[in-house]
Scaffold this motif. Structure first.
Motif, short mmCIF file in Angstrom:
data_model
loop_
_atom_site.label_atom_id
_atom_site.label_comp_id
_atom_site.label_asym_id
_atom_site.label_seq_id
_atom_site.Cartn_x
_atom_site.Cartn_y
_atom_site.Cartn_z
N GLU A 354 -16.92 4.43 9.36
CA GLU A 354 -16.72 4.41 7.92
C GLU A 354 -16.05 3.12 7.47
OE1 GLU A 354 -14.72 7.91 6.64
OE2 GLU A 354 -16.31 9.25 7.36
N PRO A 355 -16.32 2.72 6.23
CA PRO A 355 -15.75 1.45 5.74
C PRO A 355 -14.22 1.48 5.75
CG PRO A 355 -17.45 2.27 4.24
CD PRO A 355 -17.17 3.36 5.21
N VAL A 356 -13.64 0.33 6.06
CA VAL A 356 -12.19 0.17 5.98
C VAL A 356 -11.75 0.37 4.54
CG1 VAL A 356 -10.35 -1.55 6.14
CG2 VAL A 356 -12.03 -1.36 7.96
N ASN A 357 -10.64 1.05 4.35
CA ASN A 357 -10.10 1.28 3.01
C ASN A 357 -8.78 0.53 2.88
OD1 ASN A 357 -9.16 2.25 0.55
ND2 ASN A 357 -9.97 4.29 0.89
N CYS A 358 -8.75 -0.46 2.00
CA CYS A 358 -7.53 -1.27 1.80
C CYS A 358 -6.50 -0.55 0.96
CB CYS A 358 -7.89 -2.60 1.15
SG CYS A 358 -8.84 -3.71 2.23
N GLY A 359 -6.88 0.56 0.33
CA GLY A 359 -5.94 1.29 -0.50
C GLY A 359 -5.59 0.53 -1.77
N HIS A 360 -4.70 1.12 -2.54
CA HIS A 360 -4.26 0.48 -3.78
C HIS A 360 -3.43 -0.75 -3.45
CE1 HIS A 360 -2.38 -0.03 -7.74
NE2 HIS A 360 -3.41 0.67 -8.21
N PRO A 361 -3.69 -1.89 -4.09
CA PRO A 361 -2.93 -3.10 -3.78
C PRO A 361 -1.45 -2.92 -4.10
CG PRO A 361 -4.24 -3.40 -5.77
CD PRO A 361 -4.69 -2.11 -5.16
N ASP A 362 -0.62 -3.62 -3.34
CA ASP A 362 0.83 -3.51 -3.48
C ASP A 362 1.26 -4.33 -4.69
OD1 ASP A 362 3.47 -3.02 -3.12
OD2 ASP A 362 3.74 -4.38 -1.43
#
Length: 692
Positions: A354-362
């Motif tokens: 599955e694609p990498v998820n960078c999440g919400h930016p800090d």
């Protein structure tokens, strides 16, 4: 004679025509009166039409039938307007053919006469009837694909030999589907092979064998399935397995042979439309042992690489760039795993990549730095976000666009993963001072002219300068006697009176922490202070201030910039100014434009009341002009210099009002803390506090 004509007319019609009744004008046949009127309406049942046949017409004639008229409507739409006189032949050939409703529709008739007639007219008479509507002959859209049979009130369809009527009761199709489950070999072809295949075919063949086997398809002979000139499939062959549907196939190019389905269950479908003259296809199916395909899961590669794998072979599955292994629903940082080909032709274990998820930016929670469109921003691999500063008083320092990288971090086009910052736009103001002024008898400032100036009223009057949205700078001797949290500052104002502090323009700020330079000597000096070296202090505010046109920060100078003799700057403050008879504390913020004195002039320092000379150090400079100077209670206020040689902004903080001779002595020379010597200390102190 009229009755005989009508009887002959009725007998001349088919027996299926049924006379329902007469319709005539009021007073017919004697004649209608002025202002006569009537309305009539009837409807036909589904599958029937309603018609009116006018047998006699004698009305007053007028242009466009404006006086007397009979009007006929079909489902509310006007279809005929009649007046004057018409003979029987003209009525039958010209008028009556149009007075027919739609199948299942309605006819309505209205008659009116005006106020007078020159002579009496008999009016009109007609009869209405319903008859069966022949859908097969009169309705080209009856939808029967082969034969149409009219029935009273409706119609039905039928098919040629070898066809049967489909579920829609209109389309003729062929019975060509078969369940061939359990057969390890056999043949399948389009209906009527090797002749032309039937129109409207909907053939479905089901194949099913043991789980350890797979079905193999071999196409032979002519492949001829109707295709449009632009390559679109009109008729189509499709092959469906549990992993998906392959096709549609059409034209003259068959699927590759042998066609490996990699499945023990296959559905083959063939559909055709109602036109075309094509031969179709034929295929032979058989079985062979299952093998595993070269793709274990999507977004991955298998090592070692082979076209196919026999049961028992073990391979390494490596996820593509930007994808990671999802093991039993838990994403891990693992990029590969081992799997073995099973006798059923599947890989086990099998985990998706599955694609990498960078999440919400800090992003800081202060709300200054924002996503331009947070709802539509994608956080998975190769997703992009764009950042901006929410206020016009800030500028974005760094990149504004970031991409989710394969490593799970947001990376800018320059390769950095560090988020940008919104830094205040410093040293700019919307209302620049019009000309030089004087603090001693100086010029009053207008709102927005010196937006970085802050007022300290208690415990002693002084000034400070805003350098960003959380920090201000002042002279150390202004705050040396204060507790760290006891200071209140005011900004966004020019009138320092208590009443004006209730104005909505005034910004009230409280200190969270006061940091005096460690090199500043604190304590009491009974005989008068003679050393103001390192006279600088930082004030951290309890919360971020909101910038506006009347409250903006000043820029810090460059390190080791240096000051040039006679260089002009602006000093401001609420200190002492000239009154009518003596110096008084100014209620309004004043400013003056003064020049920097030479080193020799500055070294000639004044003495204290006890006669001790004041100490001048390299951390100071002095400035003034004839009749122009800062004064008592201006301490901590700014001395600013324009960065550009043209004398325009942005402005930077060159000095802080520190000390000088008494204003009453009229020496017009003030001493200032040289801020360029403390830029590194200011930045290091702020970074240390903010990162603690």
């Amino acid at each position: 004679m009229l009755r005989l004509s009508l009887l002959l007319l009725l007998l001349s019609h088919p027996a299926r025509c049924m006379l329902l009744g007469w319709v005539e004008s009021p007073g017919y046949p004697i004649g209608y009166q002025p202002h006569a009127s009537m309305n009539w309406s009837r409807c036909a049942s589904e599958g029937y039409t309603l018609s009116i046949r006018i047998v006699h017409l004698d009305l007053e004639d007028s242009q466009d039938c404006e006086n007397d008229a009979v009007k006929v409507f079909s489902n509310g739409n006007l279809i005929s307007v009649l007046c004057g006189q018409r003979d029987f032949k003209e009525l039958q050939s010209v008028v009556n053919p149009s007075l027919v409703s739609y199948p299942g529709g309605c006819l309505s008739l209205s008659f009116h006469s005006d106020y007078s007639n020159i002579k009496r007219h008999r009016g009109f008479k007609g009869f209405y009837s319903v008859k069966d509507f022949d859908e097969c002959e009169e309705d080209p859209e009856n939808e029967c694909s082969q034969f149409c049979h009219n029935i009273i009130g409706r119609y039905r369809c039928s098919c040629r030999h070898g066809y049967h009527l489909g579920t829609d009761n209109h389309t003729c199709t062929v019975s060509c589907g078969k369940d061939l489950s359990g057969l390890n070999k056999g043949d399948i072809s389009s209906p009527s092979w090797p002749g032309l295949y039937a129109e409207n075919a909907d053939c479905r063949y089901t194949l099913s064998v043991e789980a350890h086997l797979q079905l193999e398809l071999h196409f032979s002979g002519v492949f001829d399935v109707e295709q449009s000139p632009d390559g679109q499939c009109i008729d189509a062959l499709r092959i469906e397995t549990p992993s998906g549907i392959m096709g549609p196939f059409c034209g003259h190019t068959p699927p590759p042979s042998p066609f490996l389905t990699h499945s023990h269950r296959v559905n083959i479908s063939f559909t055709s439309d109602g036109f075309g003259t094509n031969k179709g296809f034929t295929l032979h199916f058989k079985t062979r042992g299952k093998v595993c395909q070269a793709v274990a899961t999507s977004h991955s590669t298998v090592t070692p690489q082979q076209p196919e794998y026999e049961p028992g072979q073990t391979v390494t599955v490596a996820c593509d760039l930007g994808h990671i292994v999802n093991t039993q629903g838990h994403l891990k940082l693992s990029l590969q795993y081992e799997t073995t080909c099973q006798s059923t032709g599947i890989w086990a274990p099998s985990y998706p990549c599955e694609p990498v998820n960078c999440g919400h930016p800090d992003i800081p929670e202060d709300g200054i730095l924002q996503l331009t469109d947070s709802e539509n921003s994608h956080t998975r691999y190769k997703g992009q976000i764009q950042l901006r500063c929410s206020s016009q008083y800030y500028t974005l320092e760094g990149n504004d666009k970031y991409t989710c990288s394969a490593g799970g971090k947001w990376v800018s086009s320059s390769g950095t993963s560090q988020m940008p910052k919104c830094t205040p736009v410093c040293g700019m103001h919307e209302n620049a001072p019009a000309s030089a002024g004087r603090i001693l008898g100086g010029r009053n400032a207008n709102l927005g002219e010196i937006p970085w100036q802050l007022l300290i009223k208690e415990p002693s009057r002084g000034g400070a300068t805003l350098i960003n949205d959380r920090w201000a700078v002042t002279a150390a001797h202004v705050v040396e006697a204060l507790e760290e949290t006891s200071l209140r500052l005011y900004g966004g104002l020019v009138d320092g009176r208590t009443m004006s502090l209730r104005s909505s323009d005034v910004v009230v700020m409280d200190s969270e922490r006061i940091i005096i330079h460690p090199g500043y000597t604190r304590g009491d000096f009974p005989l008068g202070r003679i050393n103001y070296d390192n006279d600088i202090a930082l004030i951290r505010l309890t919360s971020r201030v909101n910038f506006g046109p009347n409250l903006l920060p000043i820029c810090l100078p460059e390190v080791n910039r240096g000051l040039v003799e006679n260089e002009q700057g602006t000093v401001s403050g609420w200190g002492l100014t000239e009154g009518k008879e003596s110096l008084v504390t100014s209620r309004v913020l004043k400013y003056a434009e003064i020049g920097v004195y030479s080193l020799s002039q500055c070294q000639n320092t004044p003495r204290t009341p006890t006669g001790s000379p004041m100490i001048f150090t390299e951390n100071m400079f002095c400035a003034g002009a004839t009749g122009k100077d800062s004064c008592q209670k201006d301490s901590g206020s700014p001395f600013v210099i324009p960065t550009l040689s043209a004398g325009t902004g942005p402005f930077h903080l060159a000095g802080i009002v520190s000390w000088g001779p008494p204003c009453k002595d009229r020496e017009f020379k003030g001493y200032y803390t040289k801020v360029e010597n403390y830029v590194d200390w200011i930045k290091e102190t702020i970074d240390k506090v903010e990162n603690t």
